[in-house]
Design an enzyme around this catalytic site. Structure first.
Site, mmCIF file in Angstrom:
data_model
loop_
_atom_site.group_PDB
_atom_site.id
_atom_site.type_symbol
_atom_site.label_atom_id
_atom_site.label_comp_id
_atom_site.label_asym_id
_atom_site.label_seq_id
_atom_site.Cartn_x
_atom_site.Cartn_y
_atom_site.Cartn_z
ATOM 1 N N ARG A 23 11.579 3.472 3.739
ATOM 2 C CA ARG A 23 11.015 2.539 4.723
ATOM 3 C C ARG A 23 12.142 1.613 5.153
ATOM 4 N NH1 ARG A 23 5.633 -1.172 4.766
ATOM 5 N NH2 ARG A 23 4.819 0.877 5.248
ATOM 6 N N LYS B 286 26.863 -4.635 0.210
ATOM 7 C CA LYS B 286 28.324 -4.688 0.064
ATOM 8 C C LYS B 286 29.032 -3.968 1.202
ATOM 9 C CE LYS B 286 27.855 -4.663 -4.990
ATOM 10 N NZ LYS B 286 28.196 -3.937 -6.243
ATOM 11 N N ARG C 192 0.816 -1.220 0.000
ATOM 12 C CA ARG C 192 0.000 0.000 0.000
ATOM 13 C C ARG C 192 0.845 1.263 0.000
ATOM 14 N NH1 ARG C 192 -1.565 -4.083 2.383
ATOM 15 N NH2 ARG C 192 -3.669 -4.891 2.419
ATOM 16 N N THR C 193 1.815 1.326 0.897
ATOM 17 C CA THR C 193 2.596 2.556 1.025
ATOM 18 C C THR C 193 3.439 2.805 -0.213
ATOM 19 O OG1 THR C 193 2.666 2.233 3.421
ATOM 20 C CG2 THR C 193 4.221 3.808 2.487
ATOM 21 N N HIS D 78 4.997 5.928 11.449
ATOM 22 C CA HIS D 78 4.585 5.792 10.047
ATOM 23 C C HIS D 78 3.702 7.019 9.786
ATOM 24 C CE1 HIS D 78 3.483 4.342 6.240
ATOM 25 N NE2 HIS D 78 3.117 3.110 6.524
#
Length: 310
Positions: A105, A83, A55-56, A133
């Site tokens: 995120r 890395k 969704r986000t 959030h």
């Protein structure tokens, strides 16, 4: 930190939240009329999702596209972090490529704020660990405001795994700032009494008492991926004591509406007849998420009021 960054809602004044919701409503109306203005044409936004999302991520990508910006999606794997590159160096690399903002995120709390202090472009938090959030909190507030015409004076019960939920934190900050009375409910292991000191909310472990008088009921899923220990005997016990069923929704006010930030574990925290029923605003939340992210991107990239939709 760039003034267009948004790393959390804690401490954000009610006026700032209201302005973002007003802008989101304006974009929503323009979108539904088919009269969107490409105010971010020529701009680019890096969507750096180091943790799974549907969704986000999609709504940020859609929001950027609707405003005329180019979204560059960076997934969970395939970056130089594998890395040994540091987060700050990765963010600096993105900035050097010329992107105008970074949406991030991450599973670790604090990463967006760390990055926001490491670069000169806006950083937008799309969810960090168990911290916040913010765009989900804003879209939940917008959904409530659109449904009731106000937020102030409403009783909102948030039920479930609050301990591990960044959504619960941001939504509580947003709703409380706008004058709602928020009640957090769930098992004592997942809704400890100490949360009442950390968040502007009441804590209540008894579901019946939490839902009495509620105008809005929001269910949260059990975030097993964040649990390092056994917080519950079983999902069956959770459902038996705190799952939202049509019968239990009757404990709330007759007009009470249901929200869920997704993804949903049907048959655990909520039954399908509630999730998909006439009182559910789950699909509206998803649509409002696009509008909220349009408003946040617009704010981040500093477009002038003359370009805003009427």
């Amino acid at each position: 930190m760039h003034p267009g960054s948004l790393v959390g809602l804690a401490g954000l004044p009610a006026g700032a939240i209201e302005r973002l919701l007003d802008r989101a409503e304006a974009w929503l109306a323009a979108w539904e009329r088919g009269s969107l203005a490409p105010v971010l044409f020529g701009r680019s936004v890096a969507l750096w999702f180091a943790e799974p999302s549907t969704r986000t991520r999609v709504s940020f990508e859609q929001a950027a596209s609707l405003l005329g910006a180019r979204a560059i999606v960076i997934g969970e794997r395939g970056t130089s972090l594998e890395k040994g590159e540091t987060l700050a160096d990765t963010a600096a690399t993105l900035q050097a490529t010329g992107v105008d903002a970074v949406v991030v995120r991450h599973a670790a709390s604090g990463v967006p704020e760390q990055l926001a202090h490491a670069v000169r472009i806006p950083v937008l938090n799309a969810g960090d660990g168990t911290h916040e959030h913010p765009t989900q909190g804003l879209l939940d507030a917008l959904t409530v405001r659109c449904a009731f015409g106000r937020v102030a004076g409403l009783r909102v019960a948030i039920v479930g795994d609050v301990l591990h939920s960044r959504v619960a934190r941001s939504t509580t900050w947003a709703l409380a700032a706008l004058g709602a009375h928020v009640v957090l409910c769930g098992p004592p292991t997942l809704v400890p009494a100490a949360l009442a000191q950390a968040l502007p909310a009441e804590v209540e472990q008894d579901l019946h008492r939490a839902l009495q008088g509620a105008d809005v009921v929001m269910a949260l899923r059990l975030q097993k991926e964040r649990m390092a220990a056994a917080y519950l005997p079983s999902e069956e016990e959770y459902r038996a004591l705190w799952g939202i069923t049509a019968e239990r929704l009757q404990w709330a006010r007759p007009h009470a509406l249901f929200l869920h930030p997704g993804p949903s574990n049907r048959g655990v925290e909520v039954e399908s007849d509630v999730h998909d029923g006439p009182r559910s605003l789950v699909r509206q939340q998803v649509r409002h998420g696009v509008a909220v992210r349009m408003a946040v991107l617009e704010r981040a990239l500093g477009e002038g009021a003359a370009a805003w939709p009427s």
